[in-house]
Design an enzyme around this catalytic site. Structure first.
Site, short mmCIF file in Angstrom:
data_model
loop_
_atom_site.label_atom_id
_atom_site.label_comp_id
_atom_site.label_asym_id
_atom_site.label_seq_id
_atom_site.Cartn_x
_atom_site.Cartn_y
_atom_site.Cartn_z
N GLU A 1 34.77 -42.20 25.05
CA GLU A 1 34.68 -43.96 24.35
C GLU A 1 33.12 -44.41 24.65
O GLU A 1 32.29 -44.88 23.24
CB GLU A 1 35.51 -44.77 24.71
CG GLU A 1 36.57 -44.87 23.72
CD GLU A 1 37.88 -44.42 24.98
OE1 GLU A 1 37.40 -43.06 26.03
OE2 GLU A 1 39.18 -44.70 24.56
N GLY B 1 42.74 -44.79 18.58
CA GLY B 1 44.12 -44.63 19.85
C GLY B 1 44.91 -45.30 18.80
O GLY B 1 45.44 -45.87 17.92
N SER B 2 46.51 -45.51 19.21
CA SER B 2 47.38 -46.57 18.22
C SER B 2 47.76 -47.11 18.05
O SER B 2 47.86 -48.13 16.77
CB SER B 2 48.87 -46.34 19.45
OG SER B 2 48.57 -46.88 20.57
N HIS C 1 11.28 -52.14 39.04
CA HIS C 1 12.06 -51.18 39.95
C HIS C 1 12.38 -51.55 41.40
O HIS C 1 13.51 -50.78 41.72
CB HIS C 1 11.86 -49.65 39.53
CG HIS C 1 13.14 -49.12 39.64
ND1 HIS C 1 12.87 -47.70 39.12
CD2 HIS C 1 14.24 -49.23 39.47
CE1 HIS C 1 14.18 -46.59 40.02
NE2 HIS C 1 14.96 -48.22 39.88
N HIS D 1 39.19 -48.14 21.06
CA HIS D 1 41.27 -48.62 21.75
C HIS D 1 40.85 -49.72 22.62
O HIS D 1 39.96 -49.89 23.80
CB HIS D 1 41.58 -47.25 22.59
CG HIS D 1 43.20 -47.32 22.97
ND1 HIS D 1 44.18 -47.67 22.02
CD2 HIS D 1 43.81 -46.73 23.46
CE1 HIS D 1 45.40 -47.13 22.18
NE2 HIS D 1 45.01 -46.53 23.44
N GLU E 1 45.06 -48.80 16.94
CA GLU E 1 44.07 -48.85 15.83
C GLU E 1 44.31 -48.70 14.65
O GLU E 1 43.62 -48.44 13.91
CB GLU E 1 42.80 -48.23 16.27
CG GLU E 1 42.10 -48.90 17.50
CD GLU E 1 43.07 -48.68 18.38
OE1 GLU E 1 42.87 -49.86 19.82
OE2 GLU E 1 42.68 -48.07 19.64
N GLY F 1 18.85 -48.24 32.06
CA GLY F 1 18.98 -46.79 32.70
C GLY F 1 20.05 -46.31 33.25
O GLY F 1 20.03 -45.56 34.28
#
Length: 534
Positions: free
Chosen positions: A54, A32-33, A284, A77, A35, A404
């Site tokens: 991402e 992104g800008s 679970h 970003h 970065e 999961g």
């Protein structure tokens, strides 16, 4: 007085040199800008691996770190990009994957004005699923933050860390940061280990329960030797994300379910249970009664103090698995005579049918795959069948998600393939993915195609979210009553593969399955095969 900067590196130069010193030469990112300044004059000996979303980027970095056993580097970003990535950051946390997540931030000079694309309270967004998060107080502190982040990510229990870096930090001057040697392992308490040695020596019918920590600590072969010494039955812990024991070994006794009563039932008759590298136990659904059979002595060896603290029964030893197992092997051999446990009952040979059964498909895949091939799985609706019909060989042979959360398996397969490529390891990556799971990260196919990686994406297409439909009766659904939103009809995975640059094939007849799988497993680059199953 101004400081002389003529002989001092920029933050960018110090950061990149430290990455080299730490053995990190690959960045997984979706830019992104904010970065862009990090990658100006990007070194030719570094590699930038592009992901189209991402969460895909983090999944790739997860697989890469697990395969190489070194922290991976991710660049996201600010704010929205980190938000997109959070599902797989959560999975990396549960997988105990060492990962350095960096994210851009707007320039420091305009942060007081709440600028566009800034991240308010940037370090709070990824919590609680990172071990440490920082936005350095000064630009000059960014390389130091990287070193600290690396050490924390690699310390047991491993996990992701987060650094927010303002866009104008990279051209500031700082100092070189030398690497410091830090131990990343946890040694067992000698007194408690001696008690475990005595418990093993007294036991007449011991059992080991192995988890992902065994493979993370590269201790599979040592655990095999320990199990053989004690003639112990070996079970895989519930929801284990890696293979901790060869599943064709005569002492392997199967997989524990994530249900309290059924765990107790499976372990009945064992007077001692030693859990290695896993929680004891992951559930679970709700349960009742004891956590282990009455009269059974439970011990746990785990490197995570939080897991050791909440374990509901038994005695815990905080230790890296390989160190504890090495110490147990160094103790005198047991004197109690033991009989060999009953062998695990093998799954019957599945017959061809229309539509094909998952058992038939996976038994055919087992026969077709090579001895060095690796499975990265995200087909939770078919996992029980996989455990019966597709046995894993042991160390570095199997990866899945411990969280999961869906959307990890397809990009993780790319990371595992890249990591094995870096280490010069043979074999192909088999990405065994459910049709529903694949749609969470289908963009991963683009990166596999671009890098020409040896991956066979095998999509098990049963046209439904099978795990949800199969699990519905636990929550009161009548037999055959389907939850809303769990049918997936009309998807064309061959077209999706072609759109991302991969060849694809759809197979719905059993007589062509073996040839189709053999072709997919020997294809020179990545490919996708869609298998229509019942």
């Amino acid at each position: 007085m101004p400081t002389d900067t003529s002989n001092r590196p920029t933050v960018r130069e110090a950061f990149l040199r430290l990455m080299r010193d730490l053995g990190i030469d690959t960045v997984f990112g979706n830019p992104g800008s904010t970065e862009l300044p990090m990658f100006r004059d990007f070194p030719k000996d570094f590699r930038y691996v592009l992901g189209l979303q991402e969460s895909v980027v983090v999944g790739m970095a997860d697989g890469y770190a697990q395969a190489t056993r070194n922290a991976s580097m991710v660049n996201l970003h600010s704010a929205a990009g980190v938000g997109h990535a959070m599902g797989n950051i959560f999975t990396a946390f549960r997988n105990q994957t060492p990962m350095i997540v960096t994210a851009g931030q707007q320039a420091r000079s305009i942060l007081p004005f709440d600028p566009f694309l800034s991240a308010s309270q940037a370090t709070e967004l990824p919590r609680p699923y990172v071990k440490w998060a920082i936005e350095p107080a000064r630009a000059e502190d960014v390389p130091l933050a990287l070193l600290r982040a690396y050490q924390i990510a690699m310390q047991a229990p491993c996990g992701p860390v987060f650094i927010s870096i303002p866009a104008d930090d990279w051209d500031r001057h700082t100092d070189w940061v030398p690497v410091r040697q830090v131990s990343h392992t946890v040694s067992p308490d000698p007194a408690m280990l001696a008690q475990l040695v005595q418990a093993l020596d007294r036991s007449q019918r011991p059992a080991f329960v192995v988890g992902a920590g065994v493979d993370r600590d590269d201790a599979v072969n040592a655990v095999v030797a320990l199990a053989e010494r004690h003639q112990a039955a070996v079970y895989t812990a519930p929801m284990s994300a890696r293979c901790g024991f060869p599943e064709k070994h005569r002492l392997f006794s199967g997989f524990l379910p994530a249900m309290r009563e059924r765990i107790v039932e499976a372990l009945a008759g064992h007077d001692l249970v030693v859990v290695l590298g896993a929680p004891a136990f992951s559930y679970h659904v709700e349960g009742q009664g004891p956590h282990v059979p009455v009269g059974t002595d439970l011990w746990q060896v785990v490197d995570d103090p939080q897991v050791a603290a909440w374990t509901p029964a038994g005695t815990g030893i905080l230790s890296s698995v390989h160190l504890a197992v090495a110490a147990l092997l160094a103790a005198p051999a047991p004197t109690t005579p033991r009989t060999t446990p009953e062998p695990r009952r093998q799954a019957p040979q599945a017959e061809p049918s229309m539509p094909m059964s998952v058992a038939f498909v996976l038994q055919t895949l087992d026969a077709a795959r090579g001895p060095d091939d690796v499975v990265v799985e995200e087909a939770p609706g078919s996992r029980g069948v996989m455990q019966a019909c597709l046995p894993m060989r042991g160390s570095d042979s199997f990866y899945t998600m411990a969280s999961g959360g869906l959307g990890h398996g397809m990009p993780a397969a790319i990371g595992v393939a890249l990591g094995r490529q870096k280490l010069g390891l043979p074999g192909r990556v088999i990405a065994l993915i459910g049709d529903g799971s694949s749609l969470y990260a289908i963009q991963a196919l683009f990166t596999a195609s671009k890098l020409k990686l040896p991956i066979s994406f095998i999509i098990l297409n049963n046209q439904r979210y099978a795990a949800l439909q199969d699990f519905a009766p636990v929550f009161g659904y009548a037999p055959g009553d389907k939850p809303e939103g769990t049918d997936l009809e009309g998807l064309d995975f061959v077209a999706l593969a072609k759109g991302h640059g991969l060849p694809g094939q759809r197979v719905d007849r059993p007589e062509v399955l073996r040839h189709a799988l053999e072709s997919a497993l020997t294809h020179p680059g990545p490919c996708l095969i869609e298998l229509v199953v019942a």
